[in-house]
Write an enzyme that holds these catalytic residues in place. Structure first.
Site, PDB file in Angstrom:
ATOM      1  N   LYS A 206       0.891  -0.711  -0.058  1.00 50.47           N
ATOM      2  CA  LYS A 206      -0.205  -0.169  -0.149  1.00 50.47           C
ATOM      3  C   LYS A 206       1.354   1.167   0.063  1.00 50.47           C
ATOM      4  CE  LYS A 206      -0.522  -0.199   4.781  1.00 50.47           C
ATOM      5  NZ  LYS A 206      -1.235   0.187   6.647  1.00 50.47           N
TER       6      LYS A 206
ATOM      7  N   ARG B 217     -10.293  -0.045  16.274  1.00 49.67           N
ATOM      8  CA  ARG B 217     -10.084   0.670  15.413  1.00 49.67           C
ATOM      9  C   ARG B 217     -10.729   0.378  13.655  1.00 49.67           C
ATOM     10  NH1 ARG B 217      -4.420   1.970  11.983  1.00 49.67           N
ATOM     11  NH2 ARG B 217      -4.827  -0.861  11.708  1.00 49.67           N
TER      12      ARG B 217
ATOM     13  N   TYR C 111      19.014  29.998   8.299  1.00 48.37           N
ATOM     14  CA  TYR C 111      17.591  30.411   8.163  1.00 48.37           C
ATOM     15  C   TYR C 111      17.749  31.012   9.794  1.00 48.37           C
ATOM     16  CZ  TYR C 111      15.126  30.115   3.739  1.00 48.37           C
ATOM     17  OH  TYR C 111      14.767  30.138   2.277  1.00 48.37           O
TER      18      TYR C 111
ATOM     19  N   MET D 181      14.260  24.392   2.596  1.00 48.52           N
ATOM     20  CA  MET D 181      13.205  23.509   1.757  1.00 48.52           C
ATOM     21  C   MET D 181      14.181  22.655   0.299  1.00 48.52           C
ATOM     22  SD  MET D 181       9.701  24.605  -1.235  1.00 48.52           S
ATOM     23  CE  MET D 181       9.014  24.682   0.419  1.00 48.52           C
TER      24      MET D 181
END
Length: 357
Positions: A35, A130, A254, A302
């Site tokens: 999956k 669940r 940063y 990023m």
């Protein structure tokens, strides 16, 4: 030249890890869980490498249709079953096995007028709370399923909540609950996930469902995949794109949150949270540069991260940086990021090419 970030996928390691699952449960059939795009590794390539598995398991019908369109004829189990009664026709046409975990799914089968028959796996809530029907309802629901003209076979399954903790009393209780409620059931059963495969032989049953172990991650809290004979499949890598010398007192990245306390040699690498490398990782996180240890400094941005290369003077522009994989387990990096290897693997973004070897 394209951006150098990539995820190298070792398909031979994937096949090896499947063999570890088989050896761990030699009397069980293997349903390979692929999956979420094979846990971020690429579902079609991984399905081909895992084609000796007895079946595949995916989350829902959309994932199964990708496999059928590619020509895979394996048994495919929809772990979530159908999400809408309208999916029954396609599921039957594609010969997909369905998990039944709720009364509305049973009602959908009861009201379905399709000409084909389907295999079902009745999911039992043995203690995870669940998905699944109560243990007290197993006998009645199983009989009702078996009586439906549209149902070919009924199998039982459950899912273990705490198998990643060897010796867990909760797991022992779940196994006892499942055994008790299925004592008079004559069909096949499936219990074990990866942790169940490796640590709970009483959970092996007729079918095992290995997932994370196939991809070289440990299923255990604080586990060591290598100690379980598993090999890393994903090697997240990039290259150094520039090198600079910084004096003492210079800020990096940063927020200027990290400053040198002595002169250092710094490298900048094409990798960041836009690639799926966790932003919460900070100064001191280990990496390998040309297979030599180095460390992250400053914030992850990023597209870029910065490394202290002072201790590895021979490396430079073009040197390969590995963020996890051979020599640097994903489980270790996941622990430093406060997460699990599952999230690291599935979090690698689409802009990072998967390179298969």
């Amino acid at each position: 030249m394209s951006r150098p970030a990539c995820a190298r996928i070792d398909l031979a390691a994937l096949t090896h890890n499947l063999s570890v699952a088989r050896k761990s449960a030699p009397r069980s059939q293997v349903m390979a869980v692929i999956k979420a795009d094979a846990y971020g590794h690429g579902v079609l390539q991984c399905a081909d490498a895992l084609k000796s598995a007895d079946a595949f398991a995916v989350a829902g019908i959309d994932e199964a249709l990708v496999l059928r369109a590619a020509g895979f004829e394996h048994r495919i189990l929809l772990l979530g079953g159908i999400f809408d009664p309208a999916e029954l026709d396609e599921a039957a046409a594609q010969n997909l096995d369905l998990v039944v975990h709720d009364a509305w799914q049973l009602a959908a089968l009861r009201n379905w007028s399709g000409a084909k028959r389907v295999n079902t796996w009745l999911k039992v809530d043995s203690g995870m709370h669940r998905l699944g029907i109560p243990t007290t309802a197993v006998a009645g629901v199983a009989q009702e399923l078996a009586a439906l003209n549209c149902v070919r076979k009924v199998r039982l399954m459950t899912h273990l909540a705490c198998a990643d903790e060897p010796g867990s009393a909760h797991t022992s209780q779940q196994l006892a609950e499942f055994a008790a409620c299925s004592r008079d059931f004559a069909g096949e059963r499936s219990i074990a996930n990866s942790a169940g495969v490796l640590a709970w032989p009483d959970a092996h049953a007729d079918w095992i469902r290995p997932g994370i172990m196939l991809y070289g991650g440990s299923p255990f809290v604080g586990g060591n995949a290598q100690a379980d004979g598993l090999l890393p499949v994903m090697h997240l890598e990039s290259r150094i794109i520039t090198v600079r010398d910084l004096a003492a007192g210079e800020a990096v990245g940063y927020g200027a949150t990290w400053k040198t306390d002595h002169p250092i040699r710094m490298g900048v690498v094409a990798m960041g949270y836009g690639d799926g490398y966790p932003r919460q990782l900070g100064t001191g996180t280990p990496v390998l540069v040309d297979d030599q240890p180095a460390r992250l400094i400053g914030r992850v941005s990023m597209d870029l991260i910065t490394l202290d290369l002072t201790a590895v003077p021979a490396v430079g522009v073009g040197s390969v940086v590995r963020f996890w994989g051979a020599g640097l387990p994903a489980d270790k990096i996941a622990g430093l990021a406060g997460t699990i290897s599952y999230e690291l693997f599935t979090g690698i973004t689409a802009r990072v090419p998967r390179v298969y070897c």
